[in-house]
Write a protein that holds these residues in place. Structure first.
Motif, PDB file in Angstrom:
ATOM      1  N   ALA A 220       0.675  -1.365   0.005  1.00  0.00           N
ATOM      2  CA  ALA A 220      -0.318   0.063  -0.140  1.00  0.00           C
ATOM      3  C   ALA A 220       1.004   1.197  -0.020  1.00  0.00           C
ATOM      4  N   ASP A 221       2.143   1.119   0.268  1.00  0.00           N
ATOM      5  CA  ASP A 221       3.104   2.118   0.322  1.00  0.00           C
ATOM      6  C   ASP A 221       3.191   2.878  -1.303  1.00  0.00           C
ATOM      7  N   PRO A 222       3.059   4.190  -1.226  1.00  0.00           N
ATOM      8  CA  PRO A 222       3.333   4.841  -2.386  1.00  0.00           C
ATOM      9  C   PRO A 222       4.540   4.621  -3.115  1.00  0.00           C
ATOM     10  N   LYS A 223       5.263   4.182  -2.510  1.00  0.00           N
ATOM     11  CA  LYS A 223       6.789   3.732  -3.128  1.00  0.00           C
ATOM     12  C   LYS A 223       6.668   2.598  -3.980  1.00  0.00           C
ATOM     13  N   THR A 224       5.643   1.720  -3.682  1.00  0.00           N
ATOM     14  CA  THR A 224       5.411   0.680  -4.633  1.00  0.00           C
ATOM     15  C   THR A 224       4.706   1.171  -5.893  1.00  0.00           C
ATOM     16  N   ALA A 225       3.980   2.000  -5.948  1.00  0.00           N
ATOM     17  CA  ALA A 225       3.247   2.633  -7.239  1.00  0.00           C
ATOM     18  C   ALA A 225       4.210   3.189  -7.827  1.00  0.00           C
ATOM     19  N   SER A 226       5.333   3.751  -7.053  1.00  0.00           N
ATOM     20  CA  SER A 226       6.257   4.628  -7.853  1.00  0.00           C
ATOM     21  C   SER A 226       7.403   3.807  -8.348  1.00  0.00           C
ATOM     22  N   GLY A 227       7.424   2.797  -7.767  1.00  0.00           N
ATOM     23  CA  GLY A 227       8.541   1.642  -8.582  1.00  0.00           C
ATOM     24  C   GLY A 227       9.713   1.697  -7.470  1.00  0.00           C
ATOM     25  N   SER A 228       9.580   2.286  -6.248  1.00  0.00           N
ATOM     26  CA  SER A 228      10.768   1.971  -5.356  1.00  0.00           C
ATOM     27  C   SER A 228      10.897   0.712  -4.713  1.00  0.00           C
ATOM     28  N   TYR A 229       9.558  -0.003  -4.616  1.00  0.00           N
ATOM     29  CA  TYR A 229       9.595  -1.073  -4.064  1.00  0.00           C
ATOM     30  C   TYR A 229       9.008  -2.150  -4.911  1.00  0.00           C
ATOM     31  N   LEU A 230       9.500  -3.082  -5.164  1.00  0.00           N
ATOM     32  CA  LEU A 230       9.372  -4.184  -6.318  1.00  0.00           C
ATOM     33  C   LEU A 230       8.704  -5.514  -5.797  1.00  0.00           C
ATOM     34  N   PHE A 231       7.711  -5.838  -6.153  1.00  0.00           N
ATOM     35  CA  PHE A 231       7.224  -7.556  -5.789  1.00  0.00           C
ATOM     36  C   PHE A 231       7.706  -8.239  -6.866  1.00  0.00           C
TER      37      PHE A 231
ATOM     38  N   ARG B 169      15.352  -4.313 -13.395  1.00  0.00           N
ATOM     39  CA  ARG B 169      14.422  -3.578 -12.414  1.00  0.00           C
ATOM     40  C   ARG B 169      14.747  -4.075 -10.965  1.00  0.00           C
ATOM     41  N   VAL B 170      15.487  -5.112 -10.619  1.00  0.00           N
ATOM     42  CA  VAL B 170      15.503  -5.535  -9.400  1.00  0.00           C
ATOM     43  C   VAL B 170      16.776  -4.791  -8.969  1.00  0.00           C
ATOM     44  N   LEU B 171      17.668  -4.336  -9.628  1.00  0.00           N
ATOM     45  CA  LEU B 171      18.842  -3.626  -9.231  1.00  0.00           C
ATOM     46  C   LEU B 171      18.635  -2.360  -9.172  1.00  0.00           C
ATOM     47  N   GLY B 172      17.551  -1.831  -9.739  1.00  0.00           N
ATOM     48  CA  GLY B 172      17.322  -0.252  -9.708  1.00  0.00           C
ATOM     49  C   GLY B 172      16.347   0.160  -8.481  1.00  0.00           C
ATOM     50  N   VAL B 173      15.761  -0.785  -7.713  1.00  0.00           N
ATOM     51  CA  VAL B 173      14.741  -0.343  -6.660  1.00  0.00           C
ATOM     52  C   VAL B 173      15.217  -0.406  -5.172  1.00  0.00           C
ATOM     53  N   GLU B 174      14.648   0.084  -4.413  1.00  0.00           N
ATOM     54  CA  GLU B 174      15.077   0.207  -2.895  1.00  0.00           C
ATOM     55  C   GLU B 174      14.747  -1.113  -2.127  1.00  0.00           C
ATOM     56  N   LYS B 175      13.780  -1.686  -2.362  1.00  0.00           N
ATOM     57  CA  LYS B 175      13.440  -2.883  -1.791  1.00  0.00           C
ATOM     58  C   LYS B 175      12.707  -3.858  -2.936  1.00  0.00           C
ATOM     59  N   VAL B 176      13.195  -5.135  -2.699  1.00  0.00           N
ATOM     60  CA  VAL B 176      12.539  -6.365  -3.467  1.00  0.00           C
ATOM     61  C   VAL B 176      11.841  -7.276  -2.589  1.00  0.00           C
ATOM     62  N   ILE B 177      10.666  -7.465  -2.711  1.00  0.00           N
ATOM     63  CA  ILE B 177      10.029  -8.500  -2.041  1.00  0.00           C
ATOM     64  C   ILE B 177       9.736  -9.687  -2.732  1.00  0.00           C
ATOM     65  N   VAL B 178      10.303 -10.774  -2.409  1.00  0.00           N
ATOM     66  CA  VAL B 178      10.148 -11.938  -3.163  1.00  0.00           C
ATOM     67  C   VAL B 178       9.199 -13.014  -2.492  1.00  0.00           C
ATOM     68  N   TYR B 179       8.230 -13.516  -3.233  1.00  0.00           N
ATOM     69  CA  TYR B 179       7.352 -14.512  -2.797  1.00  0.00           C
ATOM     70  C   TYR B 179       7.268 -15.615  -3.838  1.00  0.00           C
ATOM     71  N   CYS B 180       6.741 -16.777  -3.161  1.00  0.00           N
ATOM     72  CA  CYS B 180       6.337 -17.968  -4.203  1.00  0.00           C
ATOM     73  C   CYS B 180       5.056 -18.418  -3.782  1.00  0.00           C
ATOM     74  N   ASN B 181       4.783 -19.631  -3.500  1.00  0.00           N
ATOM     75  CA  ASN B 181       3.505 -20.019  -3.349  1.00  0.00           C
ATOM     76  C   ASN B 181       3.114 -20.093  -1.695  1.00  0.00           C
ATOM     77  N   GLY B 182       4.073 -20.759  -1.024  1.00  0.00           N
ATOM     78  CA  GLY B 182       3.654 -20.403   0.456  1.00  0.00           C
ATOM     79  C   GLY B 182       4.954 -21.122   1.323  1.00  0.00           C
ATOM     80  N   LYS B 183       4.707 -21.561   2.162  1.00  0.00           N
ATOM     81  CA  LYS B 183       5.563 -22.069   3.338  1.00  0.00           C
ATOM     82  C   LYS B 183       6.359 -23.277   2.820  1.00  0.00           C
ATOM     83  N   GLN B 184       5.736 -24.318   1.939  1.00  0.00           N
ATOM     84  CA  GLN B 184       6.259 -25.320   1.525  1.00  0.00           C
ATOM     85  C   GLN B 184       7.348 -24.844   0.202  1.00  0.00           C
ATOM     86  N   CYS B 185       7.067 -23.901  -0.247  1.00  0.00           N
ATOM     87  CA  CYS B 185       7.792 -23.622  -1.405  1.00  0.00           C
ATOM     88  C   CYS B 185       9.033 -22.935  -1.203  1.00  0.00           C
ATOM     89  N   GLU B 186      10.045 -23.312  -1.976  1.00  0.00           N
ATOM     90  CA  GLU B 186      11.575 -22.694  -1.697  1.00  0.00           C
ATOM     91  C   GLU B 186      11.768 -21.833  -2.644  1.00  0.00           C
TER      92      GLU B 186
END
Lengths: 186, 205
Positions: B97-108, B143-160
């Motif tokens: 929800a942070d405006p930085k996500t919309a502005s591209g500083s945070y990347l999912f 894109r990953v190199l150019g942002v402040e924070k990168v939040i990485v996810y996959c399916n869930g706890k069983q996923c690596e």
């Protein structure tokens, strides 16, 4: 005792039990192989999650993920057609024996350390994607399925019948040609 | 004896044909090709930006102790706890929800495969399927190199896959450890919380 053995031999010589076992085991393996062939990377991923397969060098586990579905498919086709059926049945039995320890070890691991934090109701309640091609399975159901498939493969292996199979056809042809060759001149 | 030898010969024959078919078919597969020489699960290397005291140099507000997530256990791969900064669902929600996500500083970054990503992902996330890095990495890395924070996810706890992707980013692409955040609860937690979902493909970078 001899009467029972005689009865079993008669049933076996009809070729029907072997045919049914071949169709059941072959059909199931064809389905599992087809599902694995859709996405070998998914199979490789699941194999890594077992932590039971050697990953050094990586080429080994990668090659297994590439070849295993094809091996299963070939065994399935061989069983259904009855061509090299004994070799296919023995291969299936060896594969099923090989799959059992990693399956049990992984299920035990999940049982003792459930990923969600909530304990399982029992060992049989443990479910996970086994990489078998059927998605998420309950461990006891999977083990029961594998035992049934193993039984079917052993039945094909010990059966003396070669009816309803291409193996039987080739033997009969061979026998006919041999008897013609060695027939006494009249 | 002859029967046993015949059976063994048949087994070997089947194996040889399977080898030929398997390797042959693999070479003509496109996206689903298994790269035989690639180490899909490389060993982790120690972090390089941790002070001798063990304190993380990254200025972070994230959960360092996974036990602080009520009712949740440690990640299945315990190395991950020490290796990367973890974020909980609440923190991910705040970051999204942070405006930085919309502005591209945070990347999912979503490490799952096509079908799963297209069926639903965290709004604004880009896809980088860990098992098909050849397809995605070239486009994702800048894109990953150019942002402040990168939040990485996959399916869930069983996923690596998210963990492995974080390792790829830091170990092979030199993305700073301090910018990487691992959302171990992943898609399962996000969707279970009935949070906003985006479907279909992302806009290509």
């Amino acid at each position: 005792m001899n009467a029972v053995a005689g009865l079993l031999r008669r049933i076996d010589s009809s070729g029907v039990p072997q045919l049914l076992a071949r169709l059941a085991v072959g059909g199931m393996f064809a389905y599992l192989a087809y599902m694995k062939l859709q996405d070998p990377l998914e199979l490789l991923k699941q194999m890594h999650l077992y932590n039971s397969f050697p990953t050094d060098p990586p080429q080994l586990i990668n090659a297994v993920a590439v070849v295993l579905p094809w091996f299963e498919l070939l065994c399935a086709v061989a069983l259904v057609l009855g061509l090299w059926a004994r070799g296919a049945a023995a291969s299936v039995a060896v594969m099923l024996l090989g799959f059992a320890p990693p399956l049990i070890i992984r299920a035990l691991g999940l049982y003792h350390d459930p990923p969600t934090g909530a304990p399982y109701a029992g060992f049989c309640a443990v479910s996970f994607n086994c990489g078998c091609g059927t998605g998420e399975v309950f461990i006891c159901a999977k083990l029961a399925e594998n035992i049934a498939l193993f039984g079917g493969a052993i039945l094909v292996l010990v059966s003396a019948s070669s009816r309803f199979s291409l193996d039987g056809l080739s033997w009969r042809r061979h026998a006919r040609s041999t008897s013609r060759t060695h027939a006494p001149a009249v | 004896m002859k029967t046993t030898l015949t059976t063994i010969a048949q087994m070997v024959g089947l194996a040889v044909i399977a080898l030929a078919l398997g390797f042959g078919a693999n070479t003509v597969r496109g996206k689903n090709q298994v790269h035989l020489g690639r180490d899909y699960k490389p060993k982790s290397v120690p972090r390089t930006d941790v002070e001798p005291s063990g304190r993380d140099t990254a200025t972070t507000t994230t959960v360092a102790d996974p036990n602080s997530q009520a009712g949740q256990k440690l990640p299945s791969n315990s190395e991950a706890a020490a290796e990367f900064q973890h974020v909980s669902l609440d923190e991910v929600r705040a970051l999204q929800a942070d405006p930085k996500t919309a502005s591209g500083s945070y990347l999912f970054v979503d490490a799952r495969k096509d079908e799963a990503f297209e069926a639903g992902h965290i709004p604004g996330a880009i896809q980088c399927d860990y098992w098909r890095l050849d397809t995605y990495l070239d486009a994702v890395l800048p894109r990953v190199l150019g942002v402040e924070k990168v939040i990485v996810y996959c399916n869930g706890k069983q996923c690596e896959d998210s963990l492995e992707l974080c390792r790829t980013f830091t170990q092979t692409a030199q993305v700073p450890w301090s910018s990487i955040y691992l959302f171990k609860g992943g898609w399962e937690e996000w969707s279970a919380a009935k949070l906003p979902v985006e479907t279909g493909r992302e806009d290509k970078p």
